[in-house]
Design an enzyme around this catalytic site. Structure first.
Site, PDB file in Angstrom:
ATOM      1  N   GLN A  83       0.832  -1.212   0.000  1.00  0.00           N
ATOM      2  CA  GLN A  83       0.000   0.000   0.000  1.00  0.00           C
ATOM      3  C   GLN A  83       0.865   1.261   0.000  1.00  0.00           C
ATOM      4  O   GLN A  83       0.509   2.268  -0.621  1.00  0.00           O
ATOM      5  CB  GLN A  83      -0.910  -0.017   1.239  1.00  0.00           C
ATOM      6  CG  GLN A  83      -2.012   1.014   1.230  1.00  0.00           C
ATOM      7  CD  GLN A  83      -3.218   0.583   0.411  1.00  0.00           C
ATOM      8  OE1 GLN A  83      -3.641  -0.565   0.496  1.00  0.00           O
ATOM      9  NE2 GLN A  83      -3.757   1.490  -0.381  1.00  0.00           N
ATOM     10  N   LYS A  88       1.890   1.816  -3.531  1.00  0.00           N
ATOM     11  CA  LYS A  88       0.704   2.143  -4.332  1.00  0.00           C
ATOM     12  C   LYS A  88       0.287   3.594  -4.094  1.00  0.00           C
ATOM     13  O   LYS A  88       0.045   4.350  -5.030  1.00  0.00           O
ATOM     14  CB  LYS A  88      -0.425   1.193  -3.902  1.00  0.00           C
ATOM     15  CG  LYS A  88      -1.714   1.365  -4.653  1.00  0.00           C
ATOM     16  CD  LYS A  88      -2.835   0.532  -4.038  1.00  0.00           C
ATOM     17  CE  LYS A  88      -2.420  -0.905  -3.820  1.00  0.00           C
ATOM     18  NZ  LYS A  88      -3.556  -1.777  -3.447  1.00  0.00           N
ATOM     19  N   LYS A 135      -2.699  -0.729   6.782  1.00  0.00           N
ATOM     20  CA  LYS A 135      -3.699  -1.772   6.504  1.00  0.00           C
ATOM     21  C   LYS A 135      -4.158  -2.346   7.831  1.00  0.00           C
ATOM     22  O   LYS A 135      -3.383  -2.378   8.791  1.00  0.00           O
ATOM     23  CB  LYS A 135      -3.080  -2.882   5.649  1.00  0.00           C
ATOM     24  CG  LYS A 135      -4.081  -3.734   4.910  1.00  0.00           C
ATOM     25  CD  LYS A 135      -4.524  -3.098   3.601  1.00  0.00           C
ATOM     26  CE  LYS A 135      -5.663  -3.861   2.983  1.00  0.00           C
ATOM     27  NZ  LYS A 135      -5.977  -3.367   1.633  1.00  0.00           N
ATOM     28  N   GLY A 149     -12.373   0.225   2.935  1.00  0.00           N
ATOM     29  CA  GLY A 149     -12.800  -1.176   2.857  1.00  0.00           C
ATOM     30  C   GLY A 149     -11.762  -2.059   2.196  1.00  0.00           C
ATOM     31  O   GLY A 149     -10.761  -1.599   1.670  1.00  0.00           O
ATOM     32  N   ASP A 150     -11.995  -3.330   2.250  1.00  0.00           N
ATOM     33  CA  ASP A 150     -11.188  -4.343   1.551  1.00  0.00           C
ATOM     34  C   ASP A 150     -12.034  -5.617   1.576  1.00  0.00           C
ATOM     35  O   ASP A 150     -13.269  -5.528   1.772  1.00  0.00           O
ATOM     36  CB  ASP A 150      -9.828  -4.536   2.240  1.00  0.00           C
ATOM     37  CG  ASP A 150      -8.849  -5.373   1.416  1.00  0.00           C
ATOM     38  OD1 ASP A 150      -8.348  -4.883   0.395  1.00  0.00           O
ATOM     39  OD2 ASP A 150      -8.602  -6.547   1.768  1.00  0.00           O
ATOM     40  N   ASN A 160     -16.342  -6.337  -4.957  1.00  0.00           N
ATOM     41  CA  ASN A 160     -16.280  -4.950  -5.425  1.00  0.00           C
ATOM     42  C   ASN A 160     -15.394  -4.790  -6.660  1.00  0.00           C
ATOM     43  O   ASN A 160     -15.805  -4.205  -7.665  1.00  0.00           O
ATOM     44  CB  ASN A 160     -15.775  -4.068  -4.266  1.00  0.00           C
ATOM     45  CG  ASN A 160     -15.533  -2.643  -4.704  1.00  0.00           C
ATOM     46  OD1 ASN A 160     -14.527  -2.347  -5.338  1.00  0.00           O
ATOM     47  ND2 ASN A 160     -16.461  -1.751  -4.418  1.00  0.00           N
ATOM     48  N   SER A 172     -10.220   7.328  -2.909  1.00  0.00           N
ATOM     49  CA  SER A 172     -10.328   7.594  -1.467  1.00  0.00           C
ATOM     50  C   SER A 172      -9.648   8.920  -1.146  1.00  0.00           C
ATOM     51  O   SER A 172     -10.136   9.710  -0.325  1.00  0.00           O
ATOM     52  CB  SER A 172      -9.647   6.487  -0.654  1.00  0.00           C
ATOM     53  OG  SER A 172     -10.488   5.376  -0.536  1.00  0.00           O
TER      54      SER A 172
HETATM   55  P1  NDP Z   1     -14.745  -8.393  -1.745  1.00  0.00           P
HETATM   56  O1  NDP Z   1     -14.839  -8.908  -0.372  1.00  0.00           O
HETATM   57  O2  NDP Z   1     -15.743  -7.424  -2.255  1.00  0.00           O
HETATM   58  O3  NDP Z   1     -14.684  -9.601  -2.778  1.00  0.00           O
HETATM   59  C1  NDP Z   1     -13.693 -10.584  -2.722  1.00  0.00           C
HETATM   60  C2  NDP Z   1     -14.095 -11.649  -3.701  1.00  0.00           C
HETATM   61  O4  NDP Z   1     -13.043 -12.591  -3.858  1.00  0.00           O
HETATM   62  C3  NDP Z   1     -15.310 -12.430  -3.247  1.00  0.00           C
HETATM   63  O5  NDP Z   1     -16.034 -12.777  -4.382  1.00  0.00           O
HETATM   64  C4  NDP Z   1     -14.690 -13.656  -2.591  1.00  0.00           C
HETATM   65  O6  NDP Z   1     -15.520 -14.785  -2.551  1.00  0.00           O
HETATM   66  C5  NDP Z   1     -13.557 -13.887  -3.548  1.00  0.00           C
HETATM   67  N1  NDP Z   1     -12.530 -14.718  -2.934  1.00  0.00           N
HETATM   68  C6  NDP Z   1     -11.933 -14.560  -1.740  1.00  0.00           C
HETATM   69  N2  NDP Z   1     -11.051 -15.537  -1.553  1.00  0.00           N
HETATM   70  C7  NDP Z   1     -11.099 -16.302  -2.662  1.00  0.00           C
HETATM   71  C8  NDP Z   1     -10.426 -17.457  -3.075  1.00  0.00           C
HETATM   72  N3  NDP Z   1      -9.504 -18.032  -2.295  1.00  0.00           N
HETATM   73  N4  NDP Z   1     -10.726 -17.982  -4.289  1.00  0.00           N
HETATM   74  C9  NDP Z   1     -11.651 -17.404  -5.090  1.00  0.00           C
HETATM   75  N5  NDP Z   1     -12.335 -16.319  -4.732  1.00  0.00           N
HETATM   76  C10 NDP Z   1     -12.062 -15.784  -3.539  1.00  0.00           C
HETATM   77  O7  NDP Z   1     -13.275  -7.786  -1.880  1.00  0.00           O
HETATM   78  P2  NDP Z   1     -12.719  -6.732  -2.920  1.00  0.00           P
HETATM   79  O8  NDP Z   1     -13.311  -6.964  -4.255  1.00  0.00           O
HETATM   80  O9  NDP Z   1     -12.810  -5.402  -2.311  1.00  0.00           O
HETATM   81  O10 NDP Z   1     -11.168  -7.113  -2.936  1.00  0.00           O
HETATM   82  C11 NDP Z   1     -10.628  -8.100  -3.811  1.00  0.00           C
HETATM   83  C12 NDP Z   1      -9.135  -7.910  -3.913  1.00  0.00           C
HETATM   84  O11 NDP Z   1      -8.848  -6.590  -4.393  1.00  0.00           O
HETATM   85  C13 NDP Z   1      -8.359  -8.050  -2.601  1.00  0.00           C
HETATM   86  O12 NDP Z   1      -7.073  -8.562  -2.876  1.00  0.00           O
HETATM   87  C14 NDP Z   1      -8.217  -6.607  -2.144  1.00  0.00           C
HETATM   88  O13 NDP Z   1      -7.117  -6.419  -1.279  1.00  0.00           O
HETATM   89  C15 NDP Z   1      -7.984  -5.922  -3.484  1.00  0.00           C
HETATM   90  N6  NDP Z   1      -8.258  -4.498  -3.511  1.00  0.00           N
HETATM   91  C16 NDP Z   1      -9.497  -3.992  -3.201  1.00  0.00           C
HETATM   92  C17 NDP Z   1      -9.728  -2.641  -3.269  1.00  0.00           C
HETATM   93  C18 NDP Z   1     -11.077  -2.043  -3.047  1.00  0.00           C
HETATM   94  O14 NDP Z   1     -11.248  -0.839  -3.309  1.00  0.00           O
HETATM   95  N7  NDP Z   1     -12.074  -2.810  -2.614  1.00  0.00           N
HETATM   96  C19 NDP Z   1      -8.642  -1.691  -3.590  1.00  0.00           C
HETATM   97  C20 NDP Z   1      -7.410  -2.321  -3.992  1.00  0.00           C
HETATM   98  C21 NDP Z   1      -7.237  -3.666  -3.909  1.00  0.00           C
HETATM   99  P3  NDP Z   1     -16.263 -15.240  -1.205  1.00  0.00           P
HETATM  100  O15 NDP Z   1     -17.583 -14.532  -1.286  1.00  0.00           O
HETATM  101  O16 NDP Z   1     -16.359 -16.712  -1.322  1.00  0.00           O
HETATM  102  O17 NDP Z   1     -15.420 -14.818  -0.045  1.00  0.00           O
END
Ligand code: NDP
Length: 449
Positions: A107, A110, A122, A161-162, A236, A381
């Site tokens: 982070q 980034k 984080k 969020g994350d 997300n 953000s």
């Molecule tokens: P969410 O919680 O909205 O979604 C995560 C998704 O990934 C869910 O669909 C989840 O499924 C799935 N998932 C988690 N673990 C696994 C796995 N082992 N195999 C397959 N699918 C999996 O999170 P985000 O979309 O916010 O974040 C996703 C990634 O992006 C993370 O690495 C996060 O750190 C990164 N990120 C997010 C940002 C943001 O603004 N939100 C900014 C920058 C990076 P399930 O429902 O089964 O848990």
């Protein structure tokens, strides 16, 4: 450099994700350290790898069966050289200090790349929101933030969020902070529109990822138009990457969650995306239901002990891993190469293993590391923080224009830094060097603190 890595491993035992992130950066910035004695003299890399502060605390709450529950909460305040700590909060059973240190370290780079005054941090908890009632999630969030509240602030540390933390959780945490601080300040980002949130923040990470991919494709006189895109995740980042791919004329064909993945050869269109958003954001269901609704789509269960992930063996032009760290290994990377995939854009943080990344880069695919291509979320953000400081709101068009400009700048900074050190076209090296230099110079200016 190997001495530094050995020291990191010795001082942070049992934290492989942190070692992996450290190793990648140490390898990339070696030529910068070789050329600049000041960075070595000031022990910049060693200092960057030690969090400025780590907070660990107990979170107790009561579930719907009236049973007392105990979880662990954390905040890693990694680096404040260029601004207040900034970074998301993750609620997932896999959360432990090693994951949060890797994420906070990434982070820091980034946030520097965005060009905004944001330090790196984080946080999170091993709390699993899956299957919990609204009341349980609210009670947990309130107790989590009752403690974290005293360590954050709009000029100190601004979480977002994350994984497992979306608009609902941010709302509950903000409510608790406001109550105990008796202040209405932008202590969190990702807030609701109408109570301090920025338009486009929800969309920003996924949109920014696809803008970055578009910038990469333009260097080859190409575009997203007509590209078949593999996307993992369904949260997300995945949802909004899919939305922007559709808007730019591409064809997204997959989504996943931790239980399995969907392959829809006909493509995910806006109606199907609306179904996914409702399923994941409101009904909190599993992606399997997509195949019940759209029978032409194929659902495949993920086997936890499998040596590879078949989602990456689907034929396509671009791959966007948007789920979690290390979700794409060397077998998957080889499958992408064999299938003629041209571009891999990381939406998640560190979704490629080190081996997978080397395969993708050495085979000449366009590859963007998460710290560059998913920076649109934190950039927006930062834009939310600016609006909170001035007490005003900008239109979606204004925010999107700024987001596109920031993604273009990050893309350019990566290319220029890579070129300067003889690694033309290597976005991973470029991102590490560009982020490093900015933070390192600020640390030197501010003395040994
Ligand atoms: P969410 O919680 O909205 O979604 C995560 C998704 O990934 C869910 O669909 C989840 O499924 C799935 N998932 C988690 N673990 C696994 C796995 N082992 N195999 C397959 N699918 C999996 O999170 P985000 O979309 O916010 O974040 C996703 C990634 O992006 C993370 O690495 C996060 O750190 C990164 N990120 C997010 C940002 C943001 O603004 N939100 C900014 C920058 C990076 P399930 O429902 O089964 O848990």
């Amino acid at each position: 450099m190997s001495d530094i890595l050995a020291l990191i491993k010795e001082r942070n035992p049992g934290e492989p994700e942190f070692h992996q992130a450290a190793e990648e950066v140490i390898e990339s910035v070696k030529p910068v350290l070789d050329k600049n004695e000041k960075y070595r003299k000031h022990k910049i890399i060693e200092r960057m790898l030690e969090p400025e502060r780590m907070i660990s605390f107990r979170v107790t709450w009561i579930n719907d069966n009236d049973e007392v529950q105990v979880n662990r909460g954390y905040r890693v305040q990694m680096n404040s050289a260029i601004g207040p700590y900034k970074g998301g909060i993750r609620f997932h059973p896999s959360v432990y200090p090693g994951i949060l240190k890797f994420l906070a370290f990434e982070q820091t780079f980034k946030n520097a790349l965005t060009g905004l005054p944001l330090g790196g941090g984080k946080g999170g908890s091993d709390f699993n929101p899956k299957g919990k009632s609204n009341r349980e999630v609210m009670h947990f969030c309130q107790n989590f933030f009752a403690e974290l509240s005293r360590h954050v602030g709009n000029r100190t540390d601004v979480p977002a969020g994350d994984i497992g933390v979306g608009g609902r959780e941010i709302g509950y945490m903000f409510g608790m902070h406001k109550k105990i601080s008796n202040e209405y300040t932008g202590v969190l980002t990702g807030k609701g529109i109408g109570w301090g949130g920025s338009l486009m923040r929800t969309e920003a990470t996924g949109y920014g990822l696809v803008y970055f991919a578009q910038n990469m494709l333009e260097t080859k006189n190409d575009s997203m138009e007509g590209k078949t895109c593999l996307v993992s995740g369904s949260g997300n980042v995945a949802q909004h990457a899919i939305e922007k791919i559709i808007q730019l004329g591409g064809k997204p064909v997959s989504i996943s969650d931790s239980s399995g993945f969907i392959y829809d050869e006909e493509g995910i269109d806006t109606d199907k995306l609306a179904f996914i958003k409702d399923l994941k954001n409101y009904r909190r269901g599993r992606v399997k239901e997509y195949a019940d609704k759209y029978p032409q789509a194929v659902y495949t269960e993920t086997k936890s002990a499998a040596s590879s992930n078949p989602i990456w063996d689907i034929k396509g032009d671009c791959a966007f891993p948007c789920a979690t760290q290390n979700e794409l290994n060397e077998i998957d990377a080889q499958n992408l190469v064999n299938n003629g995939v041209k571009l891999v854009g990381e939406g998640a943080n560190m979704p490629l293993t080190a081996e997978a990344m080397h395969i993708v880069v050495s085979n000449g695919l366009l590859y963007s590391p998460g710290k560059a291509s998913n920076a649109g979320g934190v950039a927006t953000s930062g834009i939310e923080m600016m609006q909170n400081y001035i007490g005003n709101y900008w239109t979606a068009e204004e925010v999107d224009k700024r987001l596109q400009a920031i993604m273009k700048n990050i893309h350019q900074s990566c290319l220029e830094a890579a070129e300067q050190y003889g690694q033309a076209g290597n976005y991973m090296v470029g991102a590490n060097i560009a982020g490093f230099a900015k933070v390192a110079d600020a640390m030197i200016d501010q003395g040994i603190v």
